[in-house]
Scaffold this motif. Sequence first.
Motif, mmCIF file in Angstrom:
data_model
loop_
_atom_site.group_PDB
_atom_site.id
_atom_site.type_symbol
_atom_site.label_atom_id
_atom_site.label_comp_id
_atom_site.label_asym_id
_atom_site.label_seq_id
_atom_site.Cartn_x
_atom_site.Cartn_y
_atom_site.Cartn_z
ATOM 1 N N ARG A 177 0.764 -1.024 0.067
ATOM 2 C CA ARG A 177 -0.110 -0.020 0.026
ATOM 3 C C ARG A 177 0.811 1.281 -0.036
ATOM 4 O O ARG A 177 2.068 1.409 0.471
ATOM 5 C CB ARG A 177 -0.705 0.111 1.387
ATOM 6 C CG ARG A 177 -2.120 -1.076 1.209
ATOM 7 C CD ARG A 177 -2.890 -0.819 2.508
ATOM 8 N NE ARG A 177 -4.016 -1.920 2.388
ATOM 9 C CZ ARG A 177 -5.191 -1.881 2.134
ATOM 10 N NH1 ARG A 177 -5.621 -0.524 2.011
ATOM 11 N NH2 ARG A 177 -6.105 -2.644 2.186
ATOM 12 N N THR A 178 0.361 2.194 -0.767
ATOM 13 C CA THR A 178 1.135 3.601 -0.516
ATOM 14 C C THR A 178 -0.105 4.310 0.019
ATOM 15 O O THR A 178 -1.217 4.029 0.285
ATOM 16 C CB THR A 178 0.970 4.267 -1.902
ATOM 17 O OG1 THR A 178 0.135 4.408 -2.759
ATOM 18 C CG2 THR A 178 2.228 3.132 -2.858
ATOM 19 N N THR A 179 0.048 5.660 0.171
ATOM 20 C CA THR A 179 -0.905 6.547 0.896
ATOM 21 C C THR A 179 -2.434 6.613 0.299
ATOM 22 O O THR A 179 -3.250 6.560 0.960
ATOM 23 C CB THR A 179 -0.491 8.138 1.150
ATOM 24 O OG1 THR A 179 0.246 8.388 -0.073
ATOM 25 C CG2 THR A 179 0.651 8.115 2.556
ATOM 26 N N GLU A 192 -0.556 -0.312 -10.240
ATOM 27 C CA GLU A 192 -0.938 0.613 -9.225
ATOM 28 C C GLU A 192 -2.407 0.869 -9.664
ATOM 29 O O GLU A 192 -2.901 1.251 -10.720
ATOM 30 C CB GLU A 192 -0.355 1.846 -9.344
ATOM 31 C CG GLU A 192 -0.420 2.874 -8.154
ATOM 32 C CD GLU A 192 0.353 4.080 -8.335
ATOM 33 O OE1 GLU A 192 1.095 4.215 -9.452
ATOM 34 O OE2 GLU A 192 0.447 4.840 -7.369
#
Length: 349
Positions: A177-179, A192
């Motif tokens: 996960r990214t933000t 993504e």
Amino acid sequence: MYDVAVIGGGIVGLATGRELLSRRPGLRLLLLEKEETLAAHQSSRNSGVIHSGIYYRPGSLRARLCREGGVALREYCDTHAIAWRRTGKLIVAVEEPELPELDALYARGTDNGIAGLEILDGAAIREHEPHCAALKAIFVPETAVVDYAQVAGSFAREIASVGGEIVTSAAIVGARRTTDALILQTVAQEYETTRVVACAGLGADGIARILGGSLYPRVEPVRGEYLLLKPERRSLVNGCIYPVPNPKLPFLGAHVTPRIDGSVWLGPSDAAQSDILSAVQRYVPELRAEDTLSGPFGIRAEGVDEHGGFIGDFVIESGDRVVQVRSAPSPAATSCIAIARHVAELMSS
Ligand SMILES: Cc1cc2nc3c(=O)[nH]c(=O)nc-3n(C[C@H](O)[C@H](O)[C@H](O)COP(=O)(O)OP(=O)(O)OC[C@H]3O[C@@H](n4cnc5c(N)ncnc54)[C@H](O)[C@@H]3O)c2cc1C
């Protein structure tokens, strides 16, 4: 960057991709399937029955989505020139101890709003199925058959025609996960996406470990074998014939299904029953081993709880950016469009 990535190119993932695109034209949708071809597992290895919804506990997700899904599926087939056929179905009690369960099933079907159910005795049973021997039966006029691989193929074409991207040979092996996004990893590439819907059938456990989800349901694989009736013996049956199911198991019992292509399948075997022939001979006594040929098999993905018990319902889990179809056993093929609508509602709530 995609808006939504669907994991799993079985009938549930494909129905979901199509539903999301139809609700939001222009959505950047990606569908990732681990096999080289779509719908290679349960979705093309099943009995091909459009179930009425008689069996399922009133109020359960299966009872509701099977009813809604069966209607939607028949409409879909009509508008997309996919062949389906109303065969009707007999659920037969062969021995006295099965009668209370048959009566309970009739009451349940009535509670579930199944139209046209009839209780038949021996003579009326033979009017429908001259070679069937049983004490009592429920006639379910709504039951129909279809080729689910064809339905899945049609969903895939629709997804592609409105700009959805389908990638096969793309098994998800990891995620992070990214933000504001999720990165899905295959061996070859990373993707993504803002949101993910997982519809991975037998792979639902593995995907839940990758994406983060509750420990249960776990998915139990249950192999089901079929026999085929030799073409010259297909006249032994007219429509679908099912035994009274064992209420303790989520399986419907070895049944007889005339397929949309004219073939007749016997089975599938299940966790409690391996001899299909003797199971069907109970209600079609003229059937002989020499009337049959060996047939295909399918592997069911059955949801199991922490005590090892079969859950017997659909389980769909919704979390941060992720919706996971954790258990979609039969009748999920019948229900696929209704499951897709349910997932879409969860994503918009
Ligand atoms: C023997 C049998 C008889 C049945 N009879 C009927 C019937 O008559 N009527 C009915 O309504 N239902 C029936 N069912 C149930 C029905 O076929 C299934 O409930 C339905 O097909 C489930 O669809 P699905 O898309 O969830 O699963 P699947 O068709 O199994 O698709 C899941 C997909 O996810 C992919 N996948 C898994 N892991 C990953 C990963 N890591 N990365 C990418 N992709 C992944 C798989 O390759 C697969 O293509 C039957 C099932 C069986 C096995």
